[in-house]
Design a protein around this motif. Structure first.
Motif, mmCIF file in Angstrom:
data_model
loop_
_atom_site.group_PDB
_atom_site.id
_atom_site.type_symbol
_atom_site.label_atom_id
_atom_site.label_comp_id
_atom_site.label_asym_id
_atom_site.label_seq_id
_atom_site.Cartn_x
_atom_site.Cartn_y
_atom_site.Cartn_z
ATOM 1 N N PRO A 185 37.300 39.387 44.814
ATOM 2 C CA PRO A 185 36.239 40.384 44.003
ATOM 3 C C PRO A 185 37.043 40.819 42.837
ATOM 4 O O PRO A 185 38.042 40.861 42.348
ATOM 5 N N HIS B 13 38.339 43.018 40.097
ATOM 6 C CA HIS B 13 39.260 44.101 40.127
ATOM 7 C C HIS B 13 40.048 44.392 39.015
ATOM 8 O O HIS B 13 39.862 43.280 38.180
ATOM 9 N N ASP B 14 40.680 45.483 38.829
ATOM 10 C CA ASP B 14 41.413 45.753 37.563
ATOM 11 C C ASP B 14 42.783 45.733 37.714
ATOM 12 O O ASP B 14 43.294 45.659 39.050
ATOM 13 N N MET C 113 40.165 43.040 33.958
ATOM 14 C CA MET C 113 39.496 42.946 35.262
ATOM 15 C C MET C 113 39.104 41.492 35.259
ATOM 16 O O MET C 113 38.479 41.081 34.358
ATOM 17 N N ALA D 283 38.043 38.300 38.364
ATOM 18 C CA ALA D 283 37.624 37.639 39.934
ATOM 19 C C ALA D 283 38.029 36.384 39.775
ATOM 20 O O ALA D 283 37.894 35.499 39.061
ATOM 21 N N SER E 213 44.090 49.905 42.874
ATOM 22 C CA SER E 213 43.386 48.677 42.378
ATOM 23 C C SER E 213 41.566 49.319 42.733
ATOM 24 O O SER E 213 41.367 49.788 43.751
ATOM 25 N N THR E 214 40.929 49.192 41.566
ATOM 26 C CA THR E 214 39.662 49.322 41.576
ATOM 27 C C THR E 214 38.685 48.069 41.564
ATOM 28 O O THR E 214 38.892 47.298 40.664
ATOM 29 N N TYR E 215 37.616 48.180 42.440
ATOM 30 C CA TYR E 215 36.846 46.982 42.393
ATOM 31 C C TYR E 215 35.494 47.275 41.711
ATOM 32 O O TYR E 215 35.180 48.430 41.667
ATOM 33 N N HIS F 44 31.315 45.904 40.117
ATOM 34 C CA HIS F 44 30.101 45.130 40.317
ATOM 35 C C HIS F 44 30.015 44.841 38.605
ATOM 36 O O HIS F 44 29.780 46.082 37.879
ATOM 37 N N GLU G 97 31.953 50.620 39.109
ATOM 38 C CA GLU G 97 33.021 50.946 40.401
ATOM 39 C C GLU G 97 32.285 50.605 41.547
ATOM 40 O O GLU G 97 31.220 51.166 41.863
ATOM 41 N N LEU H 293 34.948 47.960 48.125
ATOM 42 C CA LEU H 293 35.470 46.798 48.396
ATOM 43 C C LEU H 293 34.604 46.349 49.447
ATOM 44 O O LEU H 293 34.412 46.974 50.518
#
Length: 261
Positions: A114, A116-117, A180, A182, A207-209, A211, A226, A229
């Protein structure tokens, strides 16, 4: 001219050892001081470009005659992790210290990592085999680190671009290059990553996910929000079967040629 190991040292090192030693020299020197220079990053990128799946203990599914590296220390006849056996995303841990980490993400066809940064990180990546679809963004203005959830305007860097091995290694920076991103595997594939500094919850680099929400009236941009997960997402672990790393080697800087910035 890039930094070069003396010939007597090169002949004694596997490709992954050469990459480790170079990362150790560049990132340990810059840790807590100035960031690595563009010349140093380009040197590391070129070293990464020279690696193949067999050099890190993975069988890419191709014929041995075409997939084996010409490195005399690559594991041509050793037991390799079979690429086609990965049924979910699998991480092969090679090395991690305070300054950097090295590892390989192996994907079965259709699997997605997914969005993520990589907070305050430089990331070098090499697609070892297969094809992968990349979606990536950079912040227009990074959201504040404080606050309940990250949300902000981001610029599209790659909108579903498909990379096919062999291709050049890539570099992303804290504010550019697609921080960021995917991945979705088009075919079984593997990506070798070098991160500096590595992720660390304790040091404020989790790690931040996200949308992503496209903006129809502003092509090339999206709102990133943000998110959690996905509950069904997991990454398996697999042993590193490549050449053994010696992590306490201490070459004198005089053993290296100078490099041009």
């Amino acid at each position: 001219m890039a930094v070069a190991f003396p010939s007597h040292i090169v002949m004694a090192l596997s490709k992954v050892q050469r990459l480790y030693d170079a990362c150790d020299m560049v990132f340990s020197q810059s840790s807590g001081e100035a960031a690595p220079s563009l010349g140093e990053i380009e040197w590391l990128r070129q070293l990464l470009d020279g690696l193949e799946a067999a050099d890190v203990g993975i069988d890419d599914g191709e014929k041995a005659s075409s997939s084996s590296s010409d490195d005399e220390l690559s594991p041509k006849s050793a037991r390799l992790l079979p690429a086609l056996a990965f049924e979910r995303i699998t991480y092969v841990h090679i090395h991690q210290c305070d300054d950097f980490s090295m590892g390989v993400f192996c994907f079965p066809a259709g699997a997605t990592l997914p969005l993520h940064d990589h907070p305050e990180m430089v990331v070098l990546s090499k697609l070892l085999y297969g094809s992968v679809r990349v979606r990536s963004y950079d912040w227009v203005a990074a959201p504040p680190s404080s606050g309940a959830r990250k949300c902000g305007l981001a610029r599209v860097v790659a909108a579903g671009e498909v990379l096919r091995a062999p291709c050049e290694a890539s570099v992303l920076f804290p504010q550019s290059g697609g921080n960021m991103h995917a991945f979705t595997a088009v075919t079984p594939c593997a990506i070798l990553d070098v991160l500096t500094p590595p992720y660390s919850e304790e040091r404020g680099r989790p790690s931040t996910y996200f949308h992503d929400v496209p903006i129809p009236s502003l092509p090339g941009y999206a709102i990133l929000e943000e998110t959690e997960l996905p509950e069904d997402f997991s990454v398996a672990g697999a042993p590193y079967l490549g050449p053994e790393l010696t992590v306490d080697m201490d070459f004198d800087d005089d053993d290296y040629d100078d490099y041009d910035e």
